[in-house]
Design a protein around this motif. Structure first.
Motif, mmCIF file in Angstrom:
data_model
loop_
_atom_site.group_PDB
_atom_site.id
_atom_site.type_symbol
_atom_site.label_atom_id
_atom_site.label_comp_id
_atom_site.label_asym_id
_atom_site.label_seq_id
_atom_site.Cartn_x
_atom_site.Cartn_y
_atom_site.Cartn_z
ATOM 1 N N ALA A 22 0.828 -1.213 0.000
ATOM 2 C CA ALA A 22 0.000 0.000 0.000
ATOM 3 C C ALA A 22 0.863 1.265 0.000
ATOM 4 O O ALA A 22 0.450 2.299 -0.539
ATOM 5 C CB ALA A 22 -0.942 -0.002 1.199
ATOM 6 N N ILE A 23 2.056 1.187 0.568
ATOM 7 C CA ILE A 23 2.969 2.340 0.574
ATOM 8 C C ILE A 23 3.307 2.756 -0.852
ATOM 9 O O ILE A 23 3.566 3.927 -1.121
ATOM 10 C CB ILE A 23 4.244 2.011 1.383
ATOM 11 N N SER A 24 3.270 1.801 -1.774
ATOM 12 C CA SER A 24 3.626 2.107 -3.165
ATOM 13 C C SER A 24 2.684 3.121 -3.805
ATOM 14 O O SER A 24 3.006 3.687 -4.851
ATOM 15 C CB SER A 24 3.668 0.823 -3.995
ATOM 16 N N GLN A 25 1.531 3.364 -3.187
ATOM 17 C CA GLN A 25 0.613 4.377 -3.705
ATOM 18 C C GLN A 25 1.147 5.792 -3.485
ATOM 19 O O GLN A 25 0.662 6.751 -4.101
ATOM 20 C CB GLN A 25 -0.764 4.234 -3.046
ATOM 21 N N LEU A 26 2.144 5.922 -2.629
ATOM 22 C CA LEU A 26 2.768 7.227 -2.365
ATOM 23 C C LEU A 26 3.865 7.441 -3.405
ATOM 24 O O LEU A 26 5.060 7.381 -3.119
ATOM 25 C CB LEU A 26 3.338 7.267 -0.944
ATOM 26 N N THR A 27 3.460 7.697 -4.626
ATOM 27 C CA THR A 27 4.391 7.687 -5.752
ATOM 28 C C THR A 27 5.450 8.796 -5.713
ATOM 29 O O THR A 27 6.452 8.696 -6.418
ATOM 30 C CB THR A 27 3.622 7.775 -7.088
#
Length: 121
Positions: A22-27
């Motif tokens: 989900a952290i990957s959404q913080l592009t």
């Protein structure tokens, strides 16, 4: 330094691979520290972070997964192939062995300026 002198808090125990993904959404993420997360099983979310957080410049990982095992090595190696902007990598993990595959994938981090590995057996 992040030592495991204290047990992880109850919230940290609930953070696992899906939460890392989900952290990957913080592009636009530039800096990421993950520490004391015993719920990490494979580290698969690290690959998502590497793929989607293309501006990541600083990564610090300490004591992920079960104590005494490096459960995320394969995922970390895959992640590093995509971290072209990474300048600073810090790993603190008991029993961490930096093998040939690790260094080969690390060579894809063209911007890397600092590498710190702390490991004790």
């Amino acid at each position: 330094e992040i030592r495991n002198s204290l047990p992880p808090c109850s919230r940290a125990q609930k953070v696992g691979d899906a939460e890392l993904a989900a952290i990957s959404q913080l592009t636009h993420l530039h800096s990421l520290t993950l520490a004391q997360l015993p719920g990490v099983v494979t580290g698969s979310g690290l690959v998502d972070i590497g793929l989607k957080c293309q501006q990541l410049q600083m990564l610090s990982l300490a004591n992920l997964g079960m104590t005494g095992k490096v459960v995320y090595m394969s995922a970390l190696c895959e992640m590093l192939k995509h971290c072209k902007q990474l300048k600073d990598l810090r790993l603190e993990q008991p029993h961490f062995t930096a093998n040939a595959q690790f260094f080969q994938n690390l060579s894809e981090c063209f911007s890397l300026q600092r590498l710190c590995i702390i490991s004790r057996s």
